[in-house]
Design a protein around this motif. Structure first.
Motif, PDB file in Angstrom:
ATOM      1  N   HIS A  42      19.446  61.351  22.896  1.00 47.68           N
ATOM      2  CA  HIS A  42      20.694  60.867  22.421  1.00 47.68           C
ATOM      3  C   HIS A  42      20.466  60.271  21.231  1.00 47.68           C
ATOM      4  CE1 HIS A  42      24.816  59.703  22.477  1.00 47.68           C
ATOM      5  NE2 HIS A  42      24.643  58.385  22.353  1.00 47.68           N
ATOM      6  N   ILE A  43      19.512  59.226  21.282  1.00 41.27           N
ATOM      7  CA  ILE A  43      19.373  58.565  20.015  1.00 41.27           C
ATOM      8  C   ILE A  43      19.002  59.414  18.671  1.00 41.27           C
ATOM      9  CG2 ILE A  43      17.767  56.772  18.928  1.00 41.27           C
ATOM     10  CD1 ILE A  43      17.934  55.393  21.630  1.00 41.27           C
ATOM     11  N   ASN A  44      18.090  60.299  19.373  1.00 40.64           N
ATOM     12  CA  ASN A  44      17.724  61.470  18.101  1.00 40.64           C
ATOM     13  C   ASN A  44      18.614  62.189  17.515  1.00 40.64           C
ATOM     14  OD1 ASN A  44      15.208  62.811  16.670  1.00 40.64           O
ATOM     15  ND2 ASN A  44      15.800  64.360  18.056  1.00 40.64           N
ATOM     16  N   SER A  45      19.510  62.621  18.403  1.00 42.13           N
ATOM     17  CA  SER A  45      20.647  63.369  18.102  1.00 42.13           C
ATOM     18  C   SER A  45      21.635  62.653  17.075  1.00 42.13           C
ATOM     19  CB  SER A  45      21.501  63.891  19.162  1.00 42.13           C
ATOM     20  OG  SER A  45      22.174  62.724  19.864  1.00 42.13           O
ATOM     21  N   ILE A  46      21.852  61.302  17.485  1.00 37.64           N
ATOM     22  CA  ILE A  46      22.600  60.592  16.313  1.00 37.64           C
ATOM     23  C   ILE A  46      21.930  60.315  15.179  1.00 37.64           C
ATOM     24  CG2 ILE A  46      23.423  58.016  16.102  1.00 37.64           C
ATOM     25  CD1 ILE A  46      24.121  57.738  18.946  1.00 37.64           C
ATOM     26  N   LYS A  74      31.049  56.592  10.333  1.00 39.10           N
ATOM     27  CA  LYS A  74      32.158  56.334  11.006  1.00 39.10           C
ATOM     28  C   LYS A  74      31.567  55.972  12.396  1.00 39.10           C
ATOM     29  CE  LYS A  74      35.657  58.960  13.496  1.00 39.10           C
ATOM     30  NZ  LYS A  74      35.740  58.113  14.772  1.00 39.10           N
ATOM     31  N   ARG A  75      30.575  55.977  13.120  1.00 40.82           N
ATOM     32  CA  ARG A  75      30.006  55.379  14.406  1.00 40.82           C
ATOM     33  C   ARG A  75      30.071  53.557  13.966  1.00 40.82           C
ATOM     34  NH1 ARG A  75      27.900  57.226  18.805  1.00 40.82           N
ATOM     35  NH2 ARG A  75      26.710  55.907  20.286  1.00 40.82           N
ATOM     36  N   VAL A  76      29.399  53.427  12.891  1.00 40.70           N
ATOM     37  CA  VAL A  76      29.454  51.970  12.618  1.00 40.70           C
ATOM     38  C   VAL A  76      30.575  51.346  12.438  1.00 40.70           C
ATOM     39  CG1 VAL A  76      28.210  50.328  10.991  1.00 40.70           C
ATOM     40  CG2 VAL A  76      27.009  52.402  11.592  1.00 40.70           C
ATOM     41  N   GLU A 103      19.642  45.554  12.306  1.00 40.96           N
ATOM     42  CA  GLU A 103      19.058  45.450  13.577  1.00 40.96           C
ATOM     43  C   GLU A 103      19.911  45.432  14.771  1.00 40.96           C
ATOM     44  OE1 GLU A 103      16.381  44.316   9.924  1.00 40.96           O
ATOM     45  OE2 GLU A 103      18.457  43.115  10.996  1.00 40.96           O
ATOM     46  N   GLN A 104      20.813  44.713  14.713  1.00 34.49           N
ATOM     47  CA  GLN A 104      21.988  44.686  15.694  1.00 34.49           C
ATOM     48  C   GLN A 104      22.777  45.957  15.733  1.00 34.49           C
ATOM     49  OE1 GLN A 104      24.013  41.001  14.567  1.00 34.49           O
ATOM     50  NE2 GLN A 104      22.874  39.880  15.875  1.00 34.49           N
ATOM     51  N   ILE A 105      22.909  46.638  14.731  1.00 32.84           N
ATOM     52  CA  ILE A 105      23.586  47.676  14.537  1.00 32.84           C
ATOM     53  C   ILE A 105      22.873  49.067  15.381  1.00 32.84           C
ATOM     54  CG2 ILE A 105      24.550  49.663  13.109  1.00 32.84           C
ATOM     55  CD1 ILE A 105      25.445  47.752  11.049  1.00 32.84           C
ATOM     56  N   ASN A 106      21.492  48.837  14.775  1.00 29.13           N
ATOM     57  CA  ASN A 106      20.734  50.020  15.546  1.00 29.13           C
ATOM     58  C   ASN A 106      20.653  49.759  16.996  1.00 29.13           C
ATOM     59  OD1 ASN A 106      18.809  51.637  15.738  1.00 29.13           O
ATOM     60  ND2 ASN A 106      17.187  50.413  15.182  1.00 29.13           N
ATOM     61  N   GLU A 107      20.528  48.564  17.417  1.00 31.11           N
ATOM     62  CA  GLU A 107      20.551  48.068  18.991  1.00 31.11           C
ATOM     63  C   GLU A 107      21.769  48.614  19.710  1.00 31.11           C
ATOM     64  OE1 GLU A 107      19.595  43.913  19.489  1.00 31.11           O
ATOM     65  OE2 GLU A 107      17.542  44.222  18.531  1.00 31.11           O
ATOM     66  N   THR A 108      22.844  48.463  19.057  1.00 29.77           N
ATOM     67  CA  THR A 108      24.315  48.545  19.534  1.00 29.77           C
ATOM     68  C   THR A 108      24.711  50.187  19.632  1.00 29.77           C
ATOM     69  OG1 THR A 108      24.960  46.283  18.873  1.00 29.77           O
ATOM     70  CG2 THR A 108      26.826  47.822  19.800  1.00 29.77           C
ATOM     71  N   CYS A 109      24.599  50.750  18.330  1.00 32.72           N
ATOM     72  CA  CYS A 109      25.073  52.283  18.456  1.00 32.72           C
ATOM     73  C   CYS A 109      24.017  53.118  17.806  1.00 32.72           C
ATOM     74  CB  CYS A 109      26.601  52.006  17.483  1.00 32.72           C
ATOM     75  SG  CYS A 109      26.003  51.796  15.888  1.00 32.72           S
ATOM     76  N   TYR A 110      22.758  52.847  17.723  1.00 31.99           N
ATOM     77  CA  TYR A 110      21.794  53.542  17.444  1.00 31.99           C
ATOM     78  C   TYR A 110      21.466  54.095  16.031  1.00 31.99           C
ATOM     79  CZ  TYR A 110      21.638  53.361  22.607  1.00 31.99           C
ATOM     80  OH  TYR A 110      21.612  52.937  23.997  1.00 31.99           O
ATOM     81  N   VAL A 111      22.529  53.578  15.200  1.00 37.26           N
ATOM     82  CA  VAL A 111      22.391  54.231  13.971  1.00 37.26           C
ATOM     83  C   VAL A 111      21.547  53.195  12.928  1.00 37.26           C
ATOM     84  CG1 VAL A 111      23.705  54.285  11.782  1.00 37.26           C
ATOM     85  CG2 VAL A 111      24.577  54.962  13.817  1.00 37.26           C
TER      86      VAL A 111
END
Length: 284
Positions: free
Chosen positions: A64-68, A78-80, A94-102
């Motif tokens: 799922h992370i790889n697809s994002i 848009k996700r962010v 870093e918090q964005i990466n942990e929360t929505c994987y971007v």
């Protein structure tokens, strides 16, 4: 790319482990036991195939992370923005990466687009949502609407703060603002309901107002209201039919004496002076 390689290596390791377990189970020699029951169970276990080794539950999350991260830049932005809008909090990359994987730091295009986006505020360390109008509560909302006597689009207010639409409806119910629809764009427009606010009326609107001639019969007025999707309060046809059944003739209402206007009279339609040209206005 590194994530995909890790997944491939992980799958190879799992398949290798499964193959090893199967070969060990098939090559294990039968051992003598003290009882026949123990020998029988040992033989059955030796003949039974080894259970399949399941992949880790974390594999689905990694995919799922790889697809994002492989999705288009616009989809990641848009996700962010959705995250910032829903939480109304400030996030580091870093918090964005942990929360929505971007991964904002690893994707320069995403980072630059977020930093220059009109809906995003960046202070050099954290990203946060930036609405068109910086409002916090209902009082600030009312002050803003009153600054736009000619109306402000509701769509420009929707993202000011989470409960802005509830506050707007509350102001409407209290009679402090009007919410009217724009026939061109079908969008709601908020107007201040304040008699102290001077509203500028266009000349085209004045000419349109003066050129409209209302029907003389109340039945025709009610039909016009129904054509425009409005429900008349009165029902003249029904009232006249009931009057005929009971033998009551329609009585014309006596004309009221036109009230004279003095200098102390408050004129609410002063922007239409032609309405008062035939009135008798005393000098004193």
């Amino acid at each position: 790319m590194a994530l995909q390689e890790s997944l491939a290596k992980f799958k190879q390791q799992q398949e290798k482990c499964q193959s090893t377990l199967t070969s060990i189970a098939s090559s294990r020699p039968a051992q003598p036991h003290r009882t026949a029951h123990a020998s029988t169970s040992s033989l059955a276990s030796a003949r039974a195939p080894a259970p399949a080794v399941k992949f880790s539950n974390d594999t689905e999350r990694l995919q799922h992370i790889n697809s994002i991260r492989k999705s288009p830049v616009g989809a990641q932005i848009k996700r962010v923005i959705d995250l910032l809008l829903e939480t109304r909090q400030a996030f580091t990359p870093e918090q964005i990466n942990e929360t929505c994987y971007v991964d904002v730091n690893a994707n320069k295009a995403v980072f630059d687009s977020l930093r220059n986006n009109l809906k995003v505020s960046y202070d050099g360390r954290r990203f946060s949502y930036k609405s068109k109008h910086d409002l916090k509560d209902k009082n600030q909302l009312l002050v803003l609407v009153r600054k736009f006597p000619e109306g402000i689009a509701v769509i420009d207010l929707k993202d000011a703060y989470p409960t802005v639409m509830e506050d707007l409806q509350a102001l409407k119910a209290a009679g402090q603002v009007w919410l009217l629809s724009n026939f061109d764009s079908q969008e709601d427009i908020a107007y201040p309901n304040d008699p102290r606010v001077l509203i500028k009326v266009d000349d085209d609107l004045k000419h349109l107002f003066r050129g409209i001639e209302l029907p003389r019969d109340m039945i025709d007025i009610e039909k016009d209201l129904q054509k425009n999707g409005m429900k008349p309060v009165t029902n003249t046809a029904k009232r006249r039919a009931m009057a005929q059944v009971h033998g009551i003739g329609s009585k014309s209402k006596p004309k009221k004496k036109q009230r004279e206007i003095s200098k102390r009279t408050k004129l609410t339609n002063a922007h239409l002076p032609e309405l008062f040209k035939n009135l008798n206005v005393p000098d004193n």
